[in-house]
Design a protein around this motif. Structure first.
Motif, short mmCIF file in Angstrom:
data_model
loop_
_atom_site.label_atom_id
_atom_site.label_comp_id
_atom_site.label_asym_id
_atom_site.label_seq_id
_atom_site.Cartn_x
_atom_site.Cartn_y
_atom_site.Cartn_z
N LEU A 1 0.68 -1.19 -0.08
CA LEU A 1 0.07 -0.16 -0.10
C LEU A 1 1.16 1.81 -0.02
O LEU A 1 0.53 1.90 -0.52
CB LEU A 1 -0.92 -0.30 1.39
N PHE A 2 1.86 1.46 1.01
CA PHE A 2 2.46 2.45 1.09
C PHE A 2 4.16 2.65 -0.50
O PHE A 2 4.50 3.39 0.30
CB PHE A 2 3.19 2.63 2.11
N ALA A 11 -5.59 -1.48 -1.37
CA ALA A 11 -5.86 -1.39 0.05
C ALA A 11 -7.60 -2.40 -0.21
O ALA A 11 -7.49 -3.67 0.68
CB ALA A 11 -6.06 -0.36 0.70
N LEU A 12 -8.36 -2.53 -1.04
CA LEU A 12 -9.29 -2.76 -1.30
C LEU A 12 -9.18 -4.30 -1.77
O LEU A 12 -10.39 -5.28 -1.57
CB LEU A 12 -10.55 -2.35 -2.98
N ILE A 13 -8.74 -4.54 -2.71
CA ILE A 13 -7.73 -6.35 -3.06
C ILE A 13 -7.40 -6.29 -1.57
O ILE A 13 -7.94 -8.21 -0.89
CB ILE A 13 -6.87 -6.03 -3.75
N ALA A 14 -7.41 -5.96 -0.74
CA ALA A 14 -6.69 -6.53 0.92
C ALA A 14 -7.38 -7.09 1.25
O ALA A 14 -7.82 -8.04 1.99
CB ALA A 14 -5.15 -5.90 0.95
N VAL A 15 -8.23 -5.90 1.59
CA VAL A 15 -9.75 -6.32 2.64
C VAL A 15 -10.66 -6.85 2.07
O VAL A 15 -11.33 -7.57 2.38
CB VAL A 15 -9.99 -5.19 2.93
N SER A 16 -10.41 -7.32 0.62
CA SER A 16 -11.88 -7.49 0.07
C SER A 16 -11.66 -10.08 0.72
O SER A 16 -12.64 -10.26 0.68
CB SER A 16 -11.53 -8.20 -1.79
N PHE A 17 -10.55 -10.42 1.21
CA PHE A 17 -10.35 -11.67 1.76
C PHE A 17 -10.63 -11.21 2.26
O PHE A 17 -11.43 -12.59 2.55
CB PHE A 17 -8.91 -11.68 1.43
#
Length: 135
Positions: A56-57, A66-72
């Protein structure tokens, strides 16, 4: 890396143990072992999705990652709540997709040598445990 490897393999022990327990209802009731397996699966998938956060950083499109990471973890919990009969299959796909995303987005290079191999091994064990629960 030895401690990380040890922790990684220790983390798959509940997958293996609970998957085996689903086939021995005299040891622990099937519904209980399957429920514990699925809850642990959701927990670990969310934990492992955290490996996407360092990216992300280091990108010009942090919202995409961020969307990919939280989607799991979100998809994991939704599948368990709304599609419990398909949740094991969906979880298996999410673990594989997460591993592929790590590899495709170059996350392996951000971790020590041996990380990629370890992650593929752990993902294979986790997916095999999910398949064991299915059969």
């Amino acid at each position: 890396m030895p401690l990380i490897r040890t922790l990684g393999y220790a983390g798959v022990l509940p997958f293996v143990g609970l998957a085996i327990a689903t086939h021995f209802p005299d040891l622990i009731a099937y519904d209980v072992s399957r429920s514990l397996f699925m809850l642990y699966s959701c927990l670990i998938l969310g934990f492992m999705a955290g490996v996407l956060w360092p990216v992300l950083f280091q990108t010009d499109k942090p919202s995409h990652f961020a969307l990919i990471a939280v989607s799991f973890p979100v998809l994991s919990i939704i599948s368990l709540a709304l599609l419990p009969h398909l949740a094991v299959i969906i979880q298996t796909g999410l673990f594989l997709t997460l591993r592929l995303a790590e590899s495709l987005y170059g996350i392996d290079q951000r971790y020590p040598p041996g990380y990629s191999s370890l992650r593929w091994q752990l993902t294979a064990i986790v997916c095999l445990a999910h398949i064991l629960v299915l059969i």
